[in-house]
Enzyme design. Sequence first.
Site, PDB file in Angstrom:
ATOM      1  N   ASN A  72      26.911  38.969  -2.632  1.00 33.39           N
ATOM      2  CA  ASN A  72      27.003  37.723  -3.530  1.00 33.39           C
ATOM      3  C   ASN A  72      27.913  38.189  -4.607  1.00 33.39           C
ATOM      4  O   ASN A  72      27.582  38.847  -5.588  1.00 33.39           O
ATOM      5  CB  ASN A  72      25.636  37.381  -4.132  1.00 33.39           C
ATOM      6  CG  ASN A  72      25.820  36.128  -5.112  1.00 33.39           C
ATOM      7  OD1 ASN A  72      26.801  35.686  -5.223  1.00 33.39           O
ATOM      8  ND2 ASN A  72      24.544  35.858  -5.418  1.00 33.39           N
ATOM      9  N   ARG A 115      27.432  35.277   0.405  1.00 36.84           N
ATOM     10  CA  ARG A 115      27.285  34.027  -0.388  1.00 36.84           C
ATOM     11  C   ARG A 115      28.360  33.231  -0.805  1.00 36.84           C
ATOM     12  O   ARG A 115      29.338  33.836  -1.402  1.00 36.84           O
ATOM     13  CB  ARG A 115      26.263  34.104  -1.679  1.00 36.84           C
ATOM     14  CG  ARG A 115      25.983  32.900  -2.160  1.00 36.84           C
ATOM     15  CD  ARG A 115      25.159  32.951  -3.269  1.00 36.84           C
ATOM     16  NE  ARG A 115      24.757  31.713  -3.885  1.00 36.84           N
ATOM     17  CZ  ARG A 115      24.084  31.787  -5.338  1.00 36.84           C
ATOM     18  NH1 ARG A 115      23.387  32.937  -5.601  1.00 36.84           N
ATOM     19  NH2 ARG A 115      23.828  30.560  -5.620  1.00 36.84           N
ATOM     20  N   HIS A 119      23.009  25.241  -4.908  1.00 37.59           N
ATOM     21  CA  HIS A 119      21.812  26.043  -4.822  1.00 37.59           C
ATOM     22  C   HIS A 119      20.943  25.886  -3.423  1.00 37.59           C
ATOM     23  O   HIS A 119      20.018  25.704  -3.211  1.00 37.59           O
ATOM     24  CB  HIS A 119      20.804  25.519  -5.850  1.00 37.59           C
ATOM     25  CG  HIS A 119      20.995  26.012  -7.186  1.00 37.59           C
ATOM     26  ND1 HIS A 119      20.917  25.116  -8.214  1.00 37.59           N
ATOM     27  CD2 HIS A 119      21.441  27.087  -7.739  1.00 37.59           C
ATOM     28  CE1 HIS A 119      21.037  25.849  -9.488  1.00 37.59           C
ATOM     29  NE2 HIS A 119      21.731  26.954  -9.225  1.00 37.59           N
ATOM     30  N   ARG A 175      24.628  23.760 -19.735  1.00 32.57           N
ATOM     31  CA  ARG A 175      25.343  22.658 -19.241  1.00 32.57           C
ATOM     32  C   ARG A 175      24.594  21.276 -19.671  1.00 32.57           C
ATOM     33  O   ARG A 175      23.324  21.388 -19.633  1.00 32.57           O
ATOM     34  CB  ARG A 175      25.477  22.457 -17.581  1.00 32.57           C
ATOM     35  CG  ARG A 175      26.256  23.809 -16.991  1.00 32.57           C
ATOM     36  CD  ARG A 175      26.457  23.540 -15.394  1.00 32.57           C
ATOM     37  NE  ARG A 175      26.974  24.630 -14.715  1.00 32.57           N
ATOM     38  CZ  ARG A 175      26.617  25.435 -14.109  1.00 32.57           C
ATOM     39  NH1 ARG A 175      25.209  25.071 -13.680  1.00 32.57           N
ATOM     40  NH2 ARG A 175      27.119  26.441 -13.433  1.00 32.57           N
ATOM     41  N   GLU A 213      17.281  33.716  -2.364  1.00 32.73           N
ATOM     42  CA  GLU A 213      18.682  33.354  -1.882  1.00 32.73           C
ATOM     43  C   GLU A 213      18.864  34.359  -0.689  1.00 32.73           C
ATOM     44  O   GLU A 213      19.669  34.020   0.282  1.00 32.73           O
ATOM     45  CB  GLU A 213      19.382  33.166  -2.776  1.00 32.73           C
ATOM     46  CG  GLU A 213      18.859  31.812  -3.491  1.00 32.73           C
ATOM     47  CD  GLU A 213      19.655  31.303  -4.911  1.00 32.73           C
ATOM     48  OE1 GLU A 213      19.440  32.379  -5.995  1.00 32.73           O
ATOM     49  OE2 GLU A 213      20.388  30.492  -5.072  1.00 32.73           O
TER      50      GLU A 213
END
Length: 396
Positions: free
Chosen positions: A7, A89, A178, A239, A383
């Site tokens: 990743n 990823r 995601h 955010r 993940e």
Amino acid sequence: MNILVINSGSSSLKYKLFDMDKQKSLVSGVAERIGGTDSFIKHENGEKTVIDLELPNHKVALKEVLDLLTDPKLGVIKSLDEIDAVGHRILHGQEVFTESVILDKEKVETLKGFIEMGPLHMPANIGGIEACFSLMPNVPQIGAFDTAFHATIPAKAHLYALPYDLYESFKIRRYGFHGTSHKYVTNRAAEFLGKSQDDLKMITLHLGNGSSMAAVKNGKCIDTSMGFTPLEGLVMGTRCGDMDPAIVPYIGKKLDMTPDEVDTLMNKESGLKGFSGLSNDMRDIQQARSEGNKLAQLVYEMFVYRIVKYVGAYTAALGGLDCMVFTAGIGENDYEARRDICKELAFMGVFIDEELNDGLKGKETRLSTKESKVEVLLIPTNEELSIALDTYKLVK
Ligand code: ADP
């Protein structure tokens, strides 16, 4: 079969090696501050080791990681031949890659065309893939996309009501992110409940530093809260999530900022951190509101309210709700947030066992009571394992 999952972020490279026959992680770690000063690798093979070394780019970082994996003391394999495949990823598959794929040079060229859609992550993702191609030329490389799980979202939910030409010319639409996490917890939830995906209307809540929700019907995603970029949707660590887009030019005029500067403000200086002026970390927000900090209290209420609103919207979109899944840093660990979200949903018959929920962190658990009309689950996301499973399927 051993699978290495990579990743690559803009200045980091996370790695995890899985023995797929045992579905077990053998070793993991992260190379940090790549391209900067004070770079290091944190390596975990049962014991944690931190190694300071120069990492000018992703290729050097990967070379060092591969050396570590085969190191007689710190490693877990004798030679790189024991790695059967690598799963990467990748942030963005645009409309081209709607599921995980075996990568080749041509596909990497296609990925380069998506850099504009993920200017921070895509160059790093591609750098990691190219480094693997050159250091392990005979090992299959698989790409797993953060956007792929959302490819099933129908047009009415993935298009914006802008002139259609903007979609045709620039592919401006909702992609969602995601995806590997939403997919993993969707599958685990069905397994946990002993039910077929085909019988489930589910909402998955990935609440971390970046947060998103997905509405999943019969195992297929039908809507998600992040949009063209990860900015849309929930209140996140830094955010702002949803807001009137007309605010963007307004701020630009008022503060004499360029569109890129406003973009940075919304992505990096907003959310929990920007609103409270304290921190992007929910633990700090919880601490501050317990001490009576008004802005921390308010931003927490906004965080919960936005999620509750999305649950309402997605329940309508799904035509009912069988199951809600909490995951990621906040979803797995913040029992107050889970409790407060579920309290607001009591009108829909959502009830959790508050005693069981209280203090519960990171453990796969059914939180809902027998009376609850909706199953509420805590499922820790994984993940890397999700990517490893896709990689395994493709190379087998
Ligand atoms: P990401 O992968 O998006 O960086 P994670 O899923 O690792 O994020 O979540 C990190 C966030 O989880 C932290 O920023 C923090 O807000 C939150 N978090 C972690 N542990 C707790 C906790 N015990 N209570 C509340 N929030 C927590």
